[in-house]
Design an enzyme around this catalytic site. Structure first.
Site, mmCIF file in Angstrom:
data_model
loop_
_atom_site.group_PDB
_atom_site.id
_atom_site.type_symbol
_atom_site.label_atom_id
_atom_site.label_comp_id
_atom_site.label_asym_id
_atom_site.label_seq_id
_atom_site.Cartn_x
_atom_site.Cartn_y
_atom_site.Cartn_z
ATOM 1 N N SER A 140 0.823 -1.222 0.000
ATOM 2 C CA SER A 140 0.000 0.000 0.000
ATOM 3 C C SER A 140 0.853 1.266 0.000
ATOM 4 O O SER A 140 0.321 2.364 -0.185
ATOM 5 C CB SER A 140 -0.939 -0.003 1.210
ATOM 6 O OG SER A 140 -0.208 0.128 2.402
ATOM 7 N N LYS B 291 -6.247 5.099 7.940
ATOM 8 C CA LYS B 291 -5.011 5.776 7.529
ATOM 9 C C LYS B 291 -5.218 7.286 7.505
ATOM 10 O O LYS B 291 -4.378 8.053 8.005
ATOM 11 C CB LYS B 291 -4.582 5.271 6.152
ATOM 12 C CG LYS B 291 -4.011 3.858 6.199
ATOM 13 C CD LYS B 291 -3.689 3.328 4.815
ATOM 14 C CE LYS B 291 -3.001 1.978 4.915
ATOM 15 N NZ LYS B 291 -2.815 1.343 3.610
#
Lengths: 251, 799
Positions: free
Chosen positions: B652, B695
């Site tokens: 990611s 996040k």
């Protein structure tokens, strides 16, 4: 002491339990106990013959019939009875005597009948046939022959006392002359017995009675002395010859 | 056109309360298998399939309601099926160590068991009574009299015979003897000696002869006794039959429809006849126990019926849940009783297992527990494969004990087993256990999510309300329902989906109910739900806050302002229990002349996982493809997650790693006010990642603590926009323009945001504009390539 209880004993039929029972009865009735050992004179005389032989019942073995052995057996029995009664005397207020009589067993018994308020016979043991495997839970019973006299009433009281102490069935046979036609005619303590049977016999047939008594589980028979005719020879007294049954003759 | 921040409505997919459907009194059924059509069909198929091997494996996450749904469907199906027959163990009189089985219609096993106890109780009364009866006594006495008479007759006959010879038979203390008579009286020794010798001799001869006969007679007595004994035994048998036969006949007539029971009763009959003595137990015992206790005592165990299943009179097939699926709890066991240090057992001590109880119905088991008990899985497979339940002790399975125990006859098995486990377990079993696919042919995989559309919202809202009702919670206001729906989307990280995890919904409802009651409200509103969400997060966020504090204090270095070459803020997610948290990490990159190798430092020290390495290798391919198609990539570069001391995996951060590397090569600084996430492919497309909400929230929290500057934000893949269900405070900050979320589709878009410059497009000669970011990268790589070529040529000249 209010009377005399005579128990006849001979080596052929000696049973210490029966002696003990009689001793207790004598204490209960406040009687003097007389243990009468009968030495069979005829048998001693026979044993003196040089060729006399004896077939032993339990082994079918044949052996000499020795008068010495017969006398030893009698002496041994006498000592055994003496010890038993002596031990009993230590624990109970019993007055007792031991008497040895020579003669025929039944004749001696009849001879002493008049001296006893309660005479207990020593009848021979029976061969044990068909002891049932099951249903032996009940103790042996007591049978009483009641003919309405005072001896019968005494016998009823003694029989009730014995059953109360040892348990089992009291089987009363009301003979002609007896007033016991119904259970309610019985004394209260007798009525209270858990196992009680009363039967009225309209006709006195001693032989029939004997067969009936033998076929019951009773091992003790109480009879009034009036049912024993002293005039008859011993061999003609069927009530005195019942194998396996101890007979109490009540005066 | 520069990438614009996402509008507020893209950050949080609100639930329109007009889509929530009717009021609570007209709701959908609470237990409807919402969103589980596939699993439902599989369950119904497996349950309805009569053939062998069509057992069911059900998987799905914890709390999704799979056990409840399976149980409900099985229970419904069970009501349409007949109650199974009773299975009973009875004594095998020929071989007691191998008890036999009886199959009887439901309830009949219990009845037979009661009947057998009643039979014993009856015989405990009747047999002693028969042997104590006057009739029996009279018959015994008749036998006794008969033999007594025979003995007496024998001796009388001998006596009469002797009498004819003037000899008399007399008893002695020990037996019999014979003596001579004259005139009816015994002869004295003197008289005998006076007799002539001939006469004496004759007398002796007679007596000798009669003695022999007497001996023979006495020897006959034991034979008579034996004969009488045999007669007595015959009488006993006759009486026993008279008592027992009618009772057994009556039972046989009652169970005439069941030949196996008749056969059993016949063996019982024989055994009772042979062991009639046992029925005098009461009179033999001092304690005189009551008959019902005696009938249940060990003496009469052999006549009892051990009903394994069917002790209750059920009207439907059984549905059994076995929480402790050990081998013995499944297959059954043989118990023992200790008696003076000796262990004893018999068929009455056979205990049924779950398979016995479920026979004819359904057995529901937890697959993981099943596999954790020794031999349980093997035992279950063996039973299903052989279609019978055979009780073998664990000791036998281990093969360590050789003592003889019971070996009960196997019981035919007809059961549908439903295993509940997780997907991982299912595929493991399928891969490694060759028997598994043949025994569990049907797989019901519960869905974790439900599409969030107008139709499903209606049903989902009904489900929420019904769950609240079931849990006896306060009723929900529509806004409260809407907030729960929104949180449900957040739980699955997808604004277009809803979570089907009923456990989570119920927990949230309970906690919202708690806060509503604390506030003294009669209904749960959206604030109560929000408070429940925040309180739950707060309770679990201690560790996350500690990490944030470390960043604030500078222990962990993360910049949120300024611009730095070869340095960027990546975002990662860690999970603590049910909660996930995002936090920023610093990525740095260095680049220099080299041979085309991009070094992943995490990989070199074996802290980077395979997927992370794959992402880094894609970077090399991207660089070569974009900037050095026609020449060697003369580059050596290093990438690292700074201050990371644990394993790293996932791709990611690969897009940001690429941007950082480009920054390092080009010398163009990256603005630290951004954090970015997203994976990249070789063509430079940004791909979706997981945990996007956490996040963003992680970086927002850091910026908020330091003070929002108004230009900070997070760059995410455009493919992740539908997944956005951000916390209320983040959305509010974005709405106020104090924080920004950017969605990008390509590396160039991400790079332009991070660098704040035009990245440049390739012209027909594959060249980028010199002042663009890409142009500077390309120029630097060409320079390194030339330098490398020159260095290489110089080396060659030297040689």
């Amino acid at each position: 002491m209010s009377g005399r209880l005579i128990i006849t004993l001979d080596p052929q039929s000696y049973d210490p339990q029966r002696l003990d029972r009689c001793a207790r009865l004598a204490v209960a009735l406040n009687m003097e106990l007389c243990a009468l050992l009968i030495e069979d004179q005829e048998l001693l005389s026979l044993a003196a013959l040089p060729f006399s032989r004896e077939i032993v019942y339990h082994s079918a073995r044949e052996r000499d019939l020795s008068p010495l052995r017969l006398q030893k057996l009698l002496a041994l029995l006498g000592e055994q009875v003496r010890q038993t009664l002596h031990q009993f005397e230590q624990q109970h207020p019993l007055q007792w005597t031991l008497q040895v009589d020579r003669g025929h067993r039944l004749e001696s018994l009849l001879h002493h009948q008049s001296e006893a308020d309660l005479l207990v016979t020593a009848n021979q043991k029976r061969t044990e046939y068909t002891r049932p495997t099951y249903g032996n839970g009940h103790p042996p019973g007591v049978m009483l022959l009641h003919c309405g006299d005072s001896a019968s009433e005494t016998a009823l009281g003694i029989a009730t006392g014995i059953v109360i102490e040892q348990g089992g069935m009291l089987d009363i046979i009301a003979l002609p002359g007896s007033s016991l036609h119904h259970l309610r005619n019985l004394p209260k303590d007798t009525q209270a017995l858990p196992h009680l049977h009363l039967m009225t016999v309209p006709v006195l047939d001693i032989a029939l009675l004997r067969r009936r008594i033998i076929r019951t589980h009773a091992d003790l028979l109480l009879i009034p002395s009036t049912l024993i005719d002293p005039a008859l020879p011993a061999s003609q007294q069927p009530l005195l010859q019942m194998p396996g049954v101890q007979v109490f003759i009540v005066r | 056109m520069p990438v614009q921040p996402l509008p507020t409505e893209k950050l949080y997919h609100r639930c329109d309360i007009t889509h929530l459907g009717p009021k609570p009194d007209t709701q959908v059924a609470p237990l409807r298998a919402l969103g589980q059509a596939r699993a439902l069909e599989a369950i119904q198929f497996a349950i309805g399939m009569p053939h062998n091997g069509y057992n069911l494996f059900v998987s799905g996450s914890t709390g999704i309601g799979k056990r409840e749904l399976v149980s409900r469907i099985a229970a419904e199906e069970a009501t349409h099926r007949p109650a199974p027959n009773d299975w009973c163990y009875v004594n095998n009189f020929d071989q007691p160590h191998t008890p036999g089985i009886l199959e009887l219609p439901v309830g009949a096993g219990t009845t037979l068991s009661r009947d057998m106890l009643q039979l014993v109780e009856t015989l405990l009364i009747r047999i002693p009574a028969a042997f104590h009866s006057d009739e029996y006594r009279n018959r015994v006495q008749e036998i006794r009299d008969e033999f007594q008479q025979r003995e007496e007759d024998n001796f009388q006959h001998l006596g009469e015979k002797a009498h004819a010879f003037n000899i008399t038979l007399m008893r002695t203390p020990s037996g019999y003897t014979l003596g001579p008579m004259r005139k009816g009286k015994l002869i004295s020794p003197e008289e005998f000696n006076a007799l002539p010798e001939d006469e004496q001799h004759q007398i002796k001869q007679f007596i000798e002869q009669l003695n022999a006969e007497l001996s023979a007679l006495v020897r006959e007595v034991p034979k008579l006794q034996q004969e009488s004994l045999e007669r007595l035994k015959a009488l006993e048998q006759e009486v026993t039959h008279e008592v027992i036969d009618p009772e057994i006949r009556q039972l046989k007539a009652h169970y005439a429809a069941y030949p196996a029971v008749e056969a059993f009763l016949e063996t019982v009959h024989q055994d009772m006849i042979e062991n009639v003595d046992d029925f005098f137990a009461q009179e033999k015992s001092e304690a005189k126990p009551p008959l019902h206790k005696l009938a249940r005592s060990g003496t009469f165990h052999r006549y009892q019926v051990n009903v394994l299943a069917g002790t209750k009179r059920e009207q439907a097939a059984p549905v059994v849940h076995e929480d402790i699926p050990s081998y013995q709890n499944l297959i059954g066991r043989v118990e023992y009783t200790a008696h003076f240090g000796t262990l004893n057992t018999d068929f009455t001590l056979i205990q049924p297992g779950a398979l016995h109880r479920a026979n004819g119905g359904f057995l529901i088991l937890d697959a993981r527990k099943l596999l954790s008990f020794p031999f349980a899985w093997e035992g279950l497979k063996r039973a299903l494969r052989n279609r019978e339940i055979k009780i073998d002790s664990l000791e036998k399975m281990y093969g360590v004990v050789s003592t003889r125990s019971l070996e009960p006859e196997p019981i035919p098995l007809d059961v549908k087993v439903i295993l509940i486990g997780d997907r991982h377990l299912y595929y493991l079993l399928k891969a490694y256990d060759p028997e598994f696919p043949t025994l569990f042919k049907v797989y019901a995989d519960f869905s974790e999510q439900l599409d969030r559309d107008t139709d499903t919202l209606h049903e989902y809202a009904g489900l929420i309300r019904c769950l609240a009702q079931e849990e006896a919670l306060l009723p929900l206001q529509p806004e409260g329902v809407a907030r729960i729906i929104e949180q449900s989307s957040r739980q699955v990280d997808d604004s277009l989906k809803l979570s089907l995890n009923r456990g989570h919904i119920i927990d949230l409802l309970r906690e919202a109910d708690y806060w509503a009651r604390q506030a003294g409200r009669q209904e749960i509103n959206s604030n109560d739900v929000e408070q429940a969400v925040q309180a739950q997060r707060f309770r679990n966020s201690q560790y996350a806050e500690l990490m944030q504090q470390q960043i604030e204090r500078g222990t962990v270095m993360i910049d949120t302002q300024g611009a730095v070459v070869g340095q960027a803020n990546a975002l990662s997610v860690f999970q603590l229990g049910d909660q996930r948290y995002g936090h920023p990490s610093r990525i740095t990159a260095t680049a220099r002349l080299g041979n085309g190798r991009v070094v992943d430092i995490e990989r070199e020290i074996e802290l980077g996982g395979a997927i992370h390495s794959k992402g880094v290798m894609i970077l090399g391919a991207y660089l070569a493809n974009h900037y050095a198609r026609n020449r060697p990539l003369s580059l050596n570069a290093s990438l690292v997650f700074e201050q990371s001391y644990g394993p790293i995996d996932g791709d990611s951060a690969s897009a940001l790693e690429l941007c950082t590397l480009i920054s390092a090569i080009s010398g163009v600084p990256i603005q630290q006010r951004f954090a970015a996430t997203g994976s990249v492919n070789q063509h430079g497309q940004i791909q979706a990642i997981g945990g996007v909400n956490e996040k963003i929230e992680g970086f927002y929290d850091l910026c908020r603590r330091r003070g929002l500057s108004g230009d900070q934000g997070v760059i995410i893949p455009a493919a992740n926009v539908p997944h956005l269900m951000l916390n209320r405070d983040v959305v509010e900050a974005c709405d106020a323009g104090r924080f920004h979320i950017y969605a990008v589709e390509s590396v160039d878009e991400m790079l332009s945001l991070l660098c704040g410059k035009n990245v440049g497009s390739r012209d027909g000669d594959d060249l980028y504009p010199p002042n663009s970011v890409n142009g500077k990268v390309q120029q630097q790589l060409i320079e390194w390539c030339e330098t490398a070529r020159k260095l290489s040529a110089g080396d060659g000249d030297k040689r």
